[in-house]
Design an enzyme around this catalytic site. Structure first.
Site, short mmCIF file in Angstrom:
data_model
loop_
_atom_site.label_atom_id
_atom_site.label_comp_id
_atom_site.label_asym_id
_atom_site.label_seq_id
_atom_site.Cartn_x
_atom_site.Cartn_y
_atom_site.Cartn_z
N TYR A 168 0.83 -1.21 0.00
CA TYR A 168 0.00 0.00 0.00
C TYR A 168 0.86 1.26 0.00
O TYR A 168 0.72 2.12 -0.88
CB TYR A 168 -0.95 -0.05 1.19
N GLU A 175 2.30 6.38 -7.07
CA GLU A 175 1.24 7.18 -7.66
C GLU A 175 1.50 8.67 -7.46
O GLU A 175 1.39 9.48 -8.40
CB GLU A 175 -0.11 6.78 -7.05
#
Length: 246
Positions: A168, A175
């Site tokens: 995660y 991103e």
């Protein structure tokens, strides 16, 4: 957009999964369809994983590996849009709004950032989120497939609720860094921006929008991450108790 399912809730940016809310299960036909869908998606992400490894071995470098898996990545990530329909038609008991938000965040990054801003495709940050997505989705779709078949191996369950601890943050970092790398090119080109005057009397600054997307990660990421840690403790501790009682 920040907190980017099929057989269950997707309130995890795709890096972990909460157990689906227990309701009446899907019928035989719907179950068969979901099994096929999840098997295909598992195979698709395995193709991406193999493509990454083969390209790395051929080049001897991890730079610019995106080009070796660009087409299957776009295809299978876009294929996740079907999960919104699964919720809308009641095939799976998840929120349509939440699922749409999370699926679209991934699709947005795939098409509106990485595809649209060619200059970022060579950034190492792209490989960072692609690797995180790939490992995550192989586990996630395998998890759903075996769950639908009522034969979930403990190893897959453990991986589903454990590897997100690394994947995660890794995916979110990739991103954010990719969006950040795209900012100067978006500002220079005016990509997707609408300026005044125009007949609709409407303006839109894509550069500012991307900055707002990045800021949105700040409140969302910690909430989801700690929620997933809580779910991990609950699910895996329940599994351990069940094993001891047998």
């Amino acid at each position: 957009m920040a907190a980017s399912g099929s057989g269950g809730s997707r309130a995890d940016n795709g890096y972990s999964s909460l157990p689906p809310r227990r309701r009446k299960g899907p019928g035989a036909l719907a179950t068969a369809y979901l099994v096929i869908y999840n098997v295909v998606m598992t195979a698709g992400w395995l193709v991406i994983a193999v493509g990454l490894v083969r390209a790395y071995l051929a080049k001897g470098s991890y730079h610019s590996l995106y080009y070796s898996i660009e087409k299957p990545l776009k295809f299978f990530q876009t294929g996740a849009l079907l999960e919104i329909l699964h919720c809308a038609f009641g095939i799976v008991p998840s929120s349509v709004v939440l699922t749409a938000f999370q699926v679209m965040s991934r699709v947005f990054l795939t098409w509106a950032v990485t595809h649209s801003v060619k200059e970022v495709q060579t950034e190492d940050s792209v490989l960072l989120f692609v690797v995180a997505w790939t490992i995550t989705e192989i586990i996630r779709y395998s998890f759903y497939t075996f769950s639908l078949l009522n034969h979930l191996p403990y190893l897959i369950k453990w991986a589903r609720y454990t590897l997100f601890i690394v994947l995660y943050p890794m995916g979110v970092s990739g991103e954010l860094l990719t969006i950040y790398a795209a900012l100067p090119f978006v500002r220079q080109s005016g990509l997707y921006s609408i300026s005044l005057p125009n007949k609709y009397n409407f303006s839109f600054d894509y550069y500012t929008f991307l900055i707002l997307v990045m800021i949105s990660y700040i409140p969302i990421f910690p909430q989801l991450y700690f929620h997933m840690l809580h779910q991990r403790r609950k699910v895996l501790s329940h599994t351990e108790e069940h094993k001891k009682s047998e």
